[in-house]
Design a protein around this motif. Structure first.
Motif, PDB file in Angstrom:
ATOM      1  N   GLY A  71      46.218  25.371  26.216  1.00  0.00           N
ATOM      2  CA  GLY A  71      45.272  25.888  27.124  1.00  0.00           C
ATOM      3  C   GLY A  71      44.709  27.077  26.985  1.00  0.00           C
ATOM      4  N   ALA A  72      43.963  27.113  25.456  1.00  0.00           N
ATOM      5  CA  ALA A  72      43.385  28.407  25.296  1.00  0.00           C
ATOM      6  C   ALA A  72      41.874  27.979  25.292  1.00  0.00           C
ATOM      7  N   THR A  73      40.897  29.009  25.424  1.00  0.00           N
ATOM      8  CA  THR A  73      39.680  28.997  25.426  1.00  0.00           C
ATOM      9  C   THR A  73      38.941  28.951  24.092  1.00  0.00           C
ATOM     10  N   PRO A  74      37.934  27.756  23.611  1.00  0.00           N
ATOM     11  CA  PRO A  74      37.316  27.943  22.373  1.00  0.00           C
ATOM     12  C   PRO A  74      36.347  28.786  22.555  1.00  0.00           C
ATOM     13  N   ALA A  75      36.031  29.450  21.281  1.00  0.00           N
ATOM     14  CA  ALA A  75      34.817  30.325  21.008  1.00  0.00           C
ATOM     15  C   ALA A  75      33.459  29.552  21.265  1.00  0.00           C
ATOM     16  N   THR A  76      32.383  30.370  22.245  1.00  0.00           N
ATOM     17  CA  THR A  76      30.884  29.551  22.134  1.00  0.00           C
ATOM     18  C   THR A  76      30.356  30.248  21.011  1.00  0.00           C
ATOM     19  N   TYR A  77      30.827  31.541  20.554  1.00  0.00           N
ATOM     20  CA  TYR A  77      30.374  32.000  19.465  1.00  0.00           C
ATOM     21  C   TYR A  77      31.339  32.687  18.468  1.00  0.00           C
ATOM     22  N   SER A  78      31.501  32.157  17.364  1.00  0.00           N
ATOM     23  CA  SER A  78      32.480  32.688  16.324  1.00  0.00           C
ATOM     24  C   SER A  78      31.879  33.042  15.029  1.00  0.00           C
ATOM     25  N   GLU A  79      32.476  33.801  14.300  1.00  0.00           N
ATOM     26  CA  GLU A  79      32.108  33.942  12.622  1.00  0.00           C
ATOM     27  C   GLU A  79      33.318  34.436  11.940  1.00  0.00           C
ATOM     28  N   PHE A  80      33.079  34.183  10.710  1.00  0.00           N
ATOM     29  CA  PHE A  80      34.159  34.818   9.752  1.00  0.00           C
ATOM     30  C   PHE A  80      33.814  36.248   9.300  1.00  0.00           C
ATOM     31  N   ASP A  81      34.815  37.212   9.080  1.00  0.00           N
ATOM     32  CA  ASP A  81      34.558  38.386   8.679  1.00  0.00           C
ATOM     33  C   ASP A  81      35.332  38.719   7.433  1.00  0.00           C
ATOM     34  N   ARG A  82      34.669  39.517   6.634  1.00  0.00           N
ATOM     35  CA  ARG A  82      35.366  40.197   5.609  1.00  0.00           C
ATOM     36  C   ARG A  82      36.452  41.209   5.711  1.00  0.00           C
ATOM     37  N   LYS A  83      37.787  41.011   5.499  1.00  0.00           N
ATOM     38  CA  LYS A  83      38.694  42.009   5.653  1.00  0.00           C
ATOM     39  C   LYS A  83      38.819  42.651   4.303  1.00  0.00           C
ATOM     40  N   ASN A  84      38.405  43.941   4.127  1.00  0.00           N
ATOM     41  CA  ASN A  84      38.314  44.495   2.810  1.00  0.00           C
ATOM     42  C   ASN A  84      39.526  45.301   2.209  1.00  0.00           C
ATOM     43  N   TYR A  85      40.213  44.877   1.228  1.00  0.00           N
ATOM     44  CA  TYR A  85      41.279  45.578   0.781  1.00  0.00           C
ATOM     45  C   TYR A  85      41.538  45.194  -0.875  1.00  0.00           C
ATOM     46  N   PHE A  86      42.055  46.047  -1.460  1.00  0.00           N
ATOM     47  CA  PHE A  86      42.373  45.678  -2.704  1.00  0.00           C
ATOM     48  C   PHE A  86      43.439  45.281  -3.192  1.00  0.00           C
ATOM     49  N   PRO A  88      45.872  42.602  -6.331  1.00  0.00           N
ATOM     50  CA  PRO A  88      45.682  41.588  -7.233  1.00  0.00           C
ATOM     51  C   PRO A  88      45.873  40.119  -6.732  1.00  0.00           C
ATOM     52  N   ASP A  89      46.266  39.826  -5.634  1.00  0.00           N
ATOM     53  CA  ASP A  89      46.507  38.474  -5.032  1.00  0.00           C
ATOM     54  C   ASP A  89      45.192  38.199  -4.215  1.00  0.00           C
ATOM     55  N   ILE A  90      44.322  39.059  -4.313  1.00  0.00           N
ATOM     56  CA  ILE A  90      42.953  38.769  -3.372  1.00  0.00           C
ATOM     57  C   ILE A  90      41.662  39.189  -4.188  1.00  0.00           C
ATOM     58  N   PRO A  91      41.355  38.268  -5.220  1.00  0.00           N
ATOM     59  CA  PRO A  91      40.341  38.700  -6.319  1.00  0.00           C
ATOM     60  C   PRO A  91      39.054  39.024  -5.511  1.00  0.00           C
ATOM     61  N   LYS A  92      38.628  38.775  -4.481  1.00  0.00           N
ATOM     62  CA  LYS A  92      37.353  39.003  -3.881  1.00  0.00           C
ATOM     63  C   LYS A  92      37.447  40.518  -3.529  1.00  0.00           C
ATOM     64  N   ALA A  93      38.436  41.189  -3.421  1.00  0.00           N
ATOM     65  CA  ALA A  93      38.766  42.442  -2.582  1.00  0.00           C
ATOM     66  C   ALA A  93      38.573  42.505  -1.440  1.00  0.00           C
ATOM     67  N   TYR A  94      38.301  41.126  -0.539  1.00  0.00           N
ATOM     68  CA  TYR A  94      38.423  41.131   0.782  1.00  0.00           C
ATOM     69  C   TYR A  94      39.110  39.573   1.068  1.00  0.00           C
ATOM     70  N   GLN A  95      39.627  39.629   2.259  1.00  0.00           N
ATOM     71  CA  GLN A  95      40.077  38.245   2.684  1.00  0.00           C
ATOM     72  C   GLN A  95      38.963  37.695   3.829  1.00  0.00           C
ATOM     73  N   LEU A  96      38.679  36.407   3.799  1.00  0.00           N
ATOM     74  CA  LEU A  96      37.817  35.899   4.958  1.00  0.00           C
ATOM     75  C   LEU A  96      38.712  35.459   5.997  1.00  0.00           C
ATOM     76  N   SER A  97      38.616  36.262   7.044  1.00  0.00           N
ATOM     77  CA  SER A  97      39.239  36.349   8.222  1.00  0.00           C
ATOM     78  C   SER A  97      38.257  36.359   9.527  1.00  0.00           C
ATOM     79  N   GLN A  98      38.910  36.511  10.481  1.00  0.00           N
ATOM     80  CA  GLN A  98      38.120  36.411  11.663  1.00  0.00           C
ATOM     81  C   GLN A  98      38.769  38.035  12.457  1.00  0.00           C
TER      82      GLN A  98
END
Ligand code: ZN
Length: 472
Positions: A71-86, A88-98
């Protein structure tokens, strides 16, 4: 003076690996358990310069299906964000998250209100225990990860454990995740604080990496006690991240907690903004009518099953599937509810115990149900039913054929029973004499012997009457 009452407040964060075919932002196979390291990799999940992420529609649909179920409400506007941290297991130096615009907000499960549900990518897996070097395996990098956050509305460890169990069941029922905690497919973090009656909210402590229901309950109970002790002794709880030691059964300090500010979230410019509220997956539930665990429990208790039996059936994958099938057939044939209740009881006791001995079950729900009807109609005694069940569990023979061929149908044929009685009394004449001499309990022995010789098929009441009469 009355003692202060401390109240714990708990919010959960749960990460779930979604069981999609491919990864979150590339076409690589989603198989985090692949044992050969770095086999399911490509320029996108290895973060090569210039590679571009493409969101996985199936993963988004899975989140939306879950949203519809709670019974959750879906977003009418949404995007992905970069969660920045360094790391070795996250080679972009950011995780794609929201961050600011998760796919889902609100909803509730097992009485616990949800804050939000968003989608992100899992990290690679690093190993530090092979020598004086570290290894990184990217098979898990980019696996779709659903993160669910609850409101801080839980106040004890058991409620938190029950929520996690229900979440696993719902995810499995919807087919969006296997959520095997022991394999890291579902990971729980708990935010725990303790406040006193004066209403002063306590400091929040996060306990990470809880990989079993037992750990969830154990870590929360431990942490509540620990914080209460700190407060009672006049100290203050420090805000930190703690781990759970499964051997010593205690939490321990890991590091001080990062805040959102440290991650410098910003919208990913490579992924388009989305209105997912009109996505087909959100109405899918109504179209194909998935029965959620809570719906099943309600249905079963309306049919007369006890709460315990319903819970037991719904919580176990085999029982759930088997009983659904039995139930569907019974309802279609308009069999009385008592037959369904019998089936539930025989399934959760006798059948499960047969299977636990390592027997490979071939018994179809049809033949199992037929056996239940025979018990209900009084065609066989419960003792005979158990024997037949053990046999047809592997052979899947028709229960009525087995009962007829072996002469196990409940015998009410008094002349046949009478000769059986006569034989038993002759065989155990000494016991029969004791009974005649006034030892009433001797009758029970004779009755037992007679039942045994009928291989359980005799109607015990009729047999008893015949025996008493014969001994007069
Ligand atoms: Zn890839």
């Amino acid at each position: 003076m009355s003692e202060k009452v401390y109240q714990a407040t708990i919010g959960l964060e749960v990460h779930v690996e979604l069981a999609t075919k491919s990864k979150m932002f590339c076409g690589c196979k989603n198989d985090p358990h692949e044992s050969e390291p770095n086999t399911h990799v490509c320029p996108v999940c290895l973060a090569h310069p210039g590679s571009l992420p493409v969101p996985n529609e199936a993963a988004i649909a899975a989140v939306l299906t879950f949203g519809a179920a709670v019974g959750a409400t879906p977003a009418t506007y949404s995007e992905f964000d970069r969660k920045n941290y360094f790391y070795p297991d996250i080679p972009k130096a950011y995780q794609l998250s929201q961050y600011a615009f998760p796919f889902l907000t609100g909803g509730s499960l097992k009485g616990v209100t949800l804050t939000r549900v968003h989608l992100e990518e899992d990290t690679a897996r690093s190993q530090h225990d092979k020598g004086d070097f570290s290894l990184v395996d990217f098979n898990r990098a980019g696996v779709p990860l659903m993160e669910l956050v609850t409101e801080p509305v839980i106040h004890d460890a058991v409620t938190a454990g029950d929520f996690a169990r229900e979440l696993q069941l719902v995810l499995r029922t919807l087919g969006v995740a296997k959520a095997q905690m022991e394999r890291g497919e579902m990971r729980v973090e708990a935010n725990i604080s303790v406040s006193d009656t004066e209403g002063v909210l306590g400091t929040k402590v996060e306990v990470k990496n809880l990989n079993s229901f037992k750990s969830v309950e154990g870590a929360i109970a431990f942490e509540i006690d620990r914080q209460v002790d700190v407060l009672k002794s006049g100290g203050s709880v420090s805000q930190e991240t703690r781990g759970w030691d499964e051997v010593k059964l205690r939490t321990f300090t890991q590091r001080s907690k990062e805040t959102a500010k440290d991650y410098r979230y910003f919208p990913d410019p490579d992924i388009p903004k989305m209105d997912i509220s009109k996505h087909i997956a959100f109405s899918r539930l109504n179209d194909i009518i998935i029965e959620l665990p809570e719906d099943k429990r309600k249905k079963y208790s309306n049919l007369g099953l006890t709460i315990n039996t319903s819970n037991q059936i719904v919580a176990d994958e085999f029982s759930d599937t088997y009983f659904s099938s039995v139930c569907k057939r019974a309802l279609a044939a308009k069999l009385p509810n008592e037959v369904v209740v019998l089936a539930a009881n025989y399934l959760t006791s006798d059948l499960l115990s047969i299977i636990s001995k390592g027997v490979e079950l071939t018994l179809t729900p049809e033949h199992f149900l037929e056996l239940m009807q025979m018990i209900h109609a009084g065609d066989i005694t419960s003792r005979v039913a158990k024997d037949i069940l053990t046999e047809i569990a592997v052979s899947n023979e028709h229960p009525r054929t087995v009962a007829t061929e072996r002469g196990l149908l409940r015998s009410v044929d008094t002349s046949a029973l009478m000769s059986l009685v006569a034989a038993v009394v002759t065989e155990f004449s000494a016991v029969a004499d004791e009974y005649k001499g006034g030892k009433v309990t001797a009758l029970q022995f004779l009755l037992g012997q007679a039942m045994k010789q009928s291989r359980g098929s005799a109607d015990p009441e009729i047999l008893k009457q015949l025996l008493i009469e014969y001994l007069k």
